[in-house]
Motif scaffolding. Sequence first.
Motif, short mmCIF file in Angstrom:
data_model
loop_
_atom_site.label_atom_id
_atom_site.label_comp_id
_atom_site.label_asym_id
_atom_site.label_seq_id
_atom_site.Cartn_x
_atom_site.Cartn_y
_atom_site.Cartn_z
N UNK A 1 0.84 -1.20 0.00
CA UNK A 1 0.00 0.00 0.00
C UNK A 1 0.87 1.25 0.00
N UNK A 2 0.45 2.25 -0.77
CA UNK A 2 1.15 3.54 -0.83
C UNK A 2 0.43 4.55 0.06
N UNK A 3 1.17 5.60 0.46
CA UNK A 3 0.61 6.62 1.34
C UNK A 3 0.88 8.01 0.78
N UNK A 4 -0.13 8.86 0.88
CA UNK A 4 0.00 10.23 0.39
C UNK A 4 -0.45 11.24 1.43
N UNK A 5 -0.04 12.48 1.25
CA UNK A 5 -0.55 13.60 2.05
C UNK A 5 -1.34 14.51 1.12
N UNK A 6 -2.32 15.20 1.68
CA UNK A 6 -3.34 15.87 0.87
C UNK A 6 -3.59 17.27 1.40
N UNK A 7 -3.70 18.24 0.49
CA UNK A 7 -3.84 19.64 0.90
C UNK A 7 -4.98 20.35 0.19
N UNK A 8 -5.90 20.88 0.99
CA UNK A 8 -6.90 21.85 0.53
C UNK A 8 -6.44 23.27 0.83
N UNK A 9 -5.51 23.40 1.78
CA UNK A 9 -5.08 24.70 2.32
C UNK A 9 -6.29 25.43 2.91
N UNK A 10 -6.82 24.84 3.98
CA UNK A 10 -7.97 25.43 4.68
C UNK A 10 -7.50 26.53 5.63
N UNK A 11 -8.29 27.59 5.71
CA UNK A 11 -7.93 28.72 6.57
C UNK A 11 -9.19 29.33 7.18
N UNK A 12 -9.67 28.76 8.29
CA UNK A 12 -10.88 29.30 8.92
C UNK A 12 -10.69 30.74 9.41
N UNK A 13 -11.77 31.49 9.41
CA UNK A 13 -11.76 32.85 9.94
C UNK A 13 -11.82 32.79 11.47
N UNK A 14 -11.41 33.91 12.12
CA UNK A 14 -10.93 35.18 11.56
C UNK A 14 -9.49 35.08 11.08
N UNK A 328 -5.34 0.77 -3.15
CA UNK A 328 -3.92 0.82 -3.48
C UNK A 328 -3.16 1.91 -2.73
N UNK A 329 -3.85 3.01 -2.44
CA UNK A 329 -3.20 4.12 -1.76
C UNK A 329 -4.18 4.77 -0.79
N UNK A 330 -3.70 5.14 0.38
CA UNK A 330 -4.48 5.93 1.33
C UNK A 330 -3.84 7.31 1.42
N UNK A 331 -4.66 8.33 1.20
CA UNK A 331 -4.20 9.72 1.20
C UNK A 331 -4.66 10.36 2.50
N UNK A 332 -3.71 10.87 3.27
CA UNK A 332 -4.01 11.41 4.59
C UNK A 332 -4.32 12.91 4.50
N UNK A 333 -5.53 13.26 4.92
CA UNK A 333 -5.91 14.67 4.99
C UNK A 333 -5.64 15.16 6.41
N UNK A 334 -4.43 15.63 6.61
CA UNK A 334 -4.04 16.03 7.95
C UNK A 334 -4.21 17.52 8.19
#
Length: 415
Positions: A1-14, A328-334
């Motif tokens: 199994x492969x592993x990935x990291x995942x980015x939305x670039x979240x930025x809650x207010x304020x 096949x791959x799990x992508x971590x949304x950290x």
Amino acid sequence: MKFGVFYELQLPKPWKKGDEARLFHEALDQVVLADRLGYDYAWEVEHHFLDEYSHSSAPEVFLSAAAARTSRIRIGHGIRQVIPNYNHPARTAEGLATLDIISNGRVEFGIGEGATRLELGGFDIPAREKRAMALEAAEQIANMMVLDPYPGFEGKYFSMPCRNVLPKPVQEPHPPMWMACTNRDTIKIAASLGLGALAFSFVDPKEAQVWSDIYYGIIKSEQCVPIGHSVNANIAMVSNFSVHKDRAEAIRRGHEGFEFFGYALNALVAHDTVPGRTDMWGDYIKARGNRTEEVIEAAARADQIATGIGTPDDMRAHLKAFQSAGVDQVIFMQQAGRNRHEHICESLELFAAEVMPEFKVEAAAREERKARELQPFIEAALARKNWMKPLADHEIPVVKASVARAQVNQTSAAD
């Protein structure tokens, strides 16, 4: 199994001055750390106008910076908005090839179309036609990266004359192609087109098994007709990710951010939005109420293997369930909500030290077995493809000069 990291670039207010820049640089530092620790993929989304939920509107820039600072980790567009209103197909092909060169052949190309009125309306894209628009463009982007010159195209949603689209990617025939999938129907579409499935839905292992059976069943059938010049038979699934030796602390660090992620995802389609003024984080806090410790205590007593939040043992059980399901791959949304940079880095390090090694031992043999099993099906799928015909030299149209020859001669004489 492969592993990935995942980015939305979240930025809650304020938002405070410098928060956006800090978010980007911390994410890059996390990708560098993931590369050093042996993670396989770094995925970056493309979204537009989605305050708080995603500030990643130019993933090609972020991924270029990540490529320049890393040496091994795969660099993934998860996804690139391929509809011409967002990005002209030729510009996407050029950007992908350039990134592939800079990264020495580490690019993954996920295709997507957007889902919210904020994005679709902002670029004047009709929601009912977005899938057809995306697939038409994606097929031509693959052709542009391969054919020399690209013969040109007259389609329903965009047209382009014959041009040689440069540069060409390092990977041949082109970077592996994926498609964003959120349900069983899109899993079927991805498989029928020979695309990897980026499953951006949080499903349990039982449902993952259903998705895997559907996907690989189609890959092995006559329904599979590749949209690209290769078949990328892979399923990647997104998981929450917060790891600590104390389960309650892992939940304390990660749960709120991931709960906000789910709240915001729903709010973007179910709630009215005032651009630049809606406060999703504030709305989330009001909806949630003051129950943080209550949630943590309840979750700490529960079985956490289905969430990706917990101890190394919790993560091990979580991943084995997905591995058994054919993922096949799990992508971590950290990076979600207000999850802290130092906590993300600690989770990445703990997972790499205590969980990743046992999965890595089996990875190479599993990949080899899978490649042998699928080879005849992939060859048959590629034989069914309706290939764009390359132009013979005499068929390549002449592009007329911008200035008449007589005028050029007069200018030269005057000089």
